[in-house]
Write a protein that holds these residues in place. Sequence first.
Motif, PDB file in Angstrom:
ATOM      1  N   GLY A 181       0.766  -1.231   0.000  1.00 17.41           N
ATOM      2  CA  GLY A 181       0.000   0.000   0.000  1.00 17.41           C
ATOM      3  C   GLY A 181       0.800   1.286   0.000  1.00 17.41           C
ATOM      4  O   GLY A 181       2.037   1.305  -0.006  1.00 17.41           O
ATOM      5  N   LEU A 182       0.036   2.377   0.014  1.00 16.90           N
ATOM      6  CA  LEU A 182       0.602   3.717  -0.093  1.00 16.90           C
ATOM      7  C   LEU A 182       1.517   4.061   1.071  1.00 16.90           C
ATOM      8  O   LEU A 182       2.598   4.631   0.874  1.00 16.90           O
ATOM      9  CB  LEU A 182      -0.534   4.740  -0.177  1.00 16.90           C
ATOM     10  N   TRP A 183       1.104   3.723   2.277  1.00 12.28           N
ATOM     11  CA  TRP A 183       1.882   4.141   3.444  1.00 12.28           C
ATOM     12  C   TRP A 183       3.237   3.446   3.519  1.00 12.28           C
ATOM     13  O   TRP A 183       4.187   3.981   4.067  1.00 12.28           O
ATOM     14  CB  TRP A 183       1.086   3.919   4.733  1.00 12.28           C
ATOM     15  N   PHE A 184       3.315   2.248   2.970  1.00 11.32           N
ATOM     16  CA  PHE A 184       4.622   1.593   2.891  1.00 11.32           C
ATOM     17  C   PHE A 184       5.550   2.381   1.980  1.00 11.32           C
ATOM     18  O   PHE A 184       6.727   2.575   2.300  1.00 11.32           O
ATOM     19  CB  PHE A 184       4.467   0.160   2.377  1.00 11.32           C
ATOM     20  N   SER A 185       5.026   2.851   0.842  1.00 10.75           N
ATOM     21  CA  SER A 185       5.828   3.664  -0.081  1.00 10.75           C
ATOM     22  C   SER A 185       6.271   4.959   0.588  1.00 10.75           C
ATOM     23  O   SER A 185       7.411   5.403   0.410  1.00 10.75           O
ATOM     24  CB  SER A 185       5.029   3.975  -1.349  1.00 10.75           C
ATOM     25  N   VAL A 186       5.377   5.564   1.358  1.00 10.13           N
ATOM     26  CA  VAL A 186       5.735   6.792   2.092  1.00 10.13           C
ATOM     27  C   VAL A 186       6.853   6.500   3.090  1.00 10.13           C
ATOM     28  O   VAL A 186       7.828   7.263   3.197  1.00 10.13           O
ATOM     29  CB  VAL A 186       4.504   7.371   2.811  1.00 10.13           C
ATOM     30  N   ALA A 187       6.709   5.399   3.823  1.00  9.91           N
ATOM     31  CA  ALA A 187       7.738   5.036   4.805  1.00  9.91           C
ATOM     32  C   ALA A 187       9.079   4.767   4.123  1.00  9.91           C
ATOM     33  O   ALA A 187      10.142   5.144   4.638  1.00  9.91           O
ATOM     34  CB  ALA A 187       7.290   3.803   5.595  1.00  9.91           C
ATOM     35  N   MET A 224      18.100   6.155  -6.328  1.00 10.28           N
ATOM     36  CA  MET A 224      17.232   5.231  -7.054  1.00 10.28           C
ATOM     37  C   MET A 224      16.158   4.630  -6.143  1.00 10.28           C
ATOM     38  O   MET A 224      15.015   4.422  -6.571  1.00 10.28           O
ATOM     39  CB  MET A 224      18.067   4.107  -7.684  1.00 10.28           C
ATOM     40  N   LEU A 225      16.518   4.350  -4.908  1.00 16.58           N
ATOM     41  CA  LEU A 225      15.526   3.851  -3.950  1.00 16.58           C
ATOM     42  C   LEU A 225      14.432   4.898  -3.746  1.00 16.58           C
ATOM     43  O   LEU A 225      13.235   4.572  -3.740  1.00 16.58           O
ATOM     44  CB  LEU A 225      16.202   3.522  -2.616  1.00 16.58           C
ATOM     45  N   LEU A 226      14.832   6.151  -3.602  1.00 10.35           N
ATOM     46  CA  LEU A 226      13.864   7.229  -3.438  1.00 10.35           C
ATOM     47  C   LEU A 226      12.980   7.356  -4.672  1.00 10.35           C
ATOM     48  O   LEU A 226      11.749   7.499  -4.562  1.00 10.35           O
ATOM     49  CB  LEU A 226      14.604   8.546  -3.171  1.00 10.35           C
ATOM     50  N   PHE A 227      13.567   7.287  -5.863  1.00 12.38           N
ATOM     51  CA  PHE A 227      12.803   7.416  -7.099  1.00 12.38           C
ATOM     52  C   PHE A 227      11.771   6.301  -7.234  1.00 12.38           C
ATOM     53  O   PHE A 227      10.636   6.531  -7.670  1.00 12.38           O
ATOM     54  CB  PHE A 227      13.748   7.416  -8.302  1.00 12.38           C
ATOM     55  N   TRP A 228      12.151   5.084  -6.878  1.00 10.09           N
ATOM     56  CA  TRP A 228      11.234   3.940  -6.990  1.00 10.09           C
ATOM     57  C   TRP A 228       9.948   4.209  -6.205  1.00 10.09           C
ATOM     58  O   TRP A 228       8.833   4.030  -6.719  1.00 10.09           O
ATOM     59  CB  TRP A 228      11.911   2.675  -6.470  1.00 10.09           C
ATOM     60  N   TYR A 229      10.096   4.672  -4.967  1.00  4.39           N
ATOM     61  CA  TYR A 229       8.917   4.826  -4.119  1.00  4.39           C
ATOM     62  C   TYR A 229       8.187   6.145  -4.351  1.00  4.39           C
ATOM     63  O   TYR A 229       6.966   6.209  -4.156  1.00  4.39           O
ATOM     64  CB  TYR A 229       9.299   4.610  -2.654  1.00  4.39           C
ATOM     65  N   VAL A 230       8.875   7.186  -4.781  1.00  7.10           N
ATOM     66  CA  VAL A 230       8.178   8.400  -5.206  1.00  7.10           C
ATOM     67  C   VAL A 230       7.313   8.093  -6.424  1.00  7.10           C
ATOM     68  O   VAL A 230       6.138   8.489  -6.498  1.00  7.10           O
ATOM     69  CB  VAL A 230       9.169   9.536  -5.518  1.00  7.10           C
ATOM     70  N   SER A 232       6.145   5.184  -7.243  1.00  8.03           N
ATOM     71  CA  SER A 232       5.056   4.321  -6.794  1.00  8.03           C
ATOM     72  C   SER A 232       3.913   5.131  -6.195  1.00  8.03           C
ATOM     73  O   SER A 232       2.723   4.834  -6.420  1.00  8.03           O
ATOM     74  CB  SER A 232       5.571   3.307  -5.754  1.00  8.03           C
ATOM     75  N   ILE A 233       4.254   6.170  -5.437  1.00  8.76           N
ATOM     76  CA  ILE A 233       3.229   7.039  -4.846  1.00  8.76           C
ATOM     77  C   ILE A 233       2.456   7.777  -5.937  1.00  8.76           C
ATOM     78  O   ILE A 233       1.221   7.836  -5.909  1.00  8.76           O
ATOM     79  CB  ILE A 233       3.871   8.030  -3.859  1.00  8.76           C
ATOM     80  N   PHE A 234       3.155   8.317  -6.923  1.00  4.40           N
ATOM     81  CA  PHE A 234       2.488   9.038  -8.004  1.00  4.40           C
ATOM     82  C   PHE A 234       1.587   8.094  -8.820  1.00  4.40           C
ATOM     83  O   PHE A 234       0.493   8.472  -9.242  1.00  4.40           O
ATOM     84  CB  PHE A 234       3.514   9.703  -8.916  1.00  4.40           C
ATOM     85  N   MET A 235       2.042   6.871  -9.027  1.00  5.93           N
ATOM     86  CA  MET A 235       1.236   5.900  -9.779  1.00  5.93           C
ATOM     87  C   MET A 235      -0.010   5.496  -9.015  1.00  5.93           C
ATOM     88  O   MET A 235      -1.054   5.198  -9.618  1.00  5.93           O
ATOM     89  CB  MET A 235       2.086   4.668 -10.111  1.00  5.93           C
ATOM     90  N   SER A 236       0.062   5.485  -7.701  1.00  7.14           N
ATOM     91  CA  SER A 236      -1.105   5.089  -6.901  1.00  7.14           C
ATOM     92  C   SER A 236      -2.217   6.127  -6.963  1.00  7.14           C
ATOM     93  O   SER A 236      -3.370   5.827  -6.637  1.00  7.14           O
ATOM     94  CB  SER A 236      -0.685   4.863  -5.449  1.00  7.14           C
ATOM     95  N   ARG A 237      -1.893   7.357  -7.382  1.00  9.78           N
ATOM     96  CA  ARG A 237      -2.911   8.407  -7.464  1.00  9.78           C
ATOM     97  C   ARG A 237      -3.700   8.347  -8.759  1.00  9.78           C
ATOM     98  O   ARG A 237      -4.777   8.917  -8.860  1.00  9.78           O
ATOM     99  CB  ARG A 237      -2.265   9.802  -7.411  1.00  9.78           C
ATOM    100  N   ASP A 238      -3.116   7.715  -9.773  1.00 10.16           N
ATOM    101  CA  ASP A 238      -3.719   7.750 -11.106  1.00 10.16           C
ATOM    102  C   ASP A 238      -4.908   6.789 -11.213  1.00 10.16           C
ATOM    103  O   ASP A 238      -4.829   5.669 -10.755  1.00 10.16           O
ATOM    104  CB  ASP A 238      -2.665   7.408 -12.174  1.00 10.16           C
TER     105      ASP A 238
END
Length: 238
Positions: A181-187, A224-230, A232-238
Amino acid sequence: MDNQFPQNTSNKILIESLSDVERAAFYRKTYAHVAGGVLTFILFEYLLLQSETIVEFMLSMTEGYKWLLMLGGFMLATRYAESLAMKTTDKNTQYLGYGIYIFFQALIFVPLIFIAAFYMESGGEILYQAAIVTLGLFTGLSAVVLMTKSDFSFLKTGLTIGFFIAIGLIIAGTIFGFSLGLWFSVAMCLLAGGSILYQTSNLVKTYGVDDYIPAALGLFASLMLLFWYVLSIFMSRD
């Protein structure tokens, strides 16, 4: 996280012993190589996405237990690349290790970027926004450390525990079939941000004057780790 630093510093001229001018020169070389790594990553990603065979294979590896196998292979490959860059002073070997590391980063990003670019309605915009946010966060966090000269070495234990917890959750999610989920990506974004702070503050304490390639690899990994989850967060909004 210790594998992201050179193993032998006893015979090195550490950055903390240099003048401000010499430190600035080291930082310029390091961040120039991070920028070069990003451009190389974009090139590799573009070339990989041109191969239908590679795209189909990587998409198939995101299903169930195959994803764990993919992550395991990725970790072994990047660990080998890190060892090439970190455990030698030979520049050709360091560049080889850095190049291998970038290639495997690009490879594992294939499914995520392909889905964002070709399956989402505003895929191009999502990729652009995620890239801008990631670079902005990376630049800001790095600037905070370099300008304030703050010591974030205290983050090491927390980051190590956090990464082990994250790996455990990823494995559990794959085995038992639940979405993190989203909160894992935020964490994970917070964890990646902490890694950037930690690695940046340790540049002067860990690396020698000629270690700008290993230093760049460590920062690139966190980026790259930061980019992956950022992303992922943007994709979850679409």
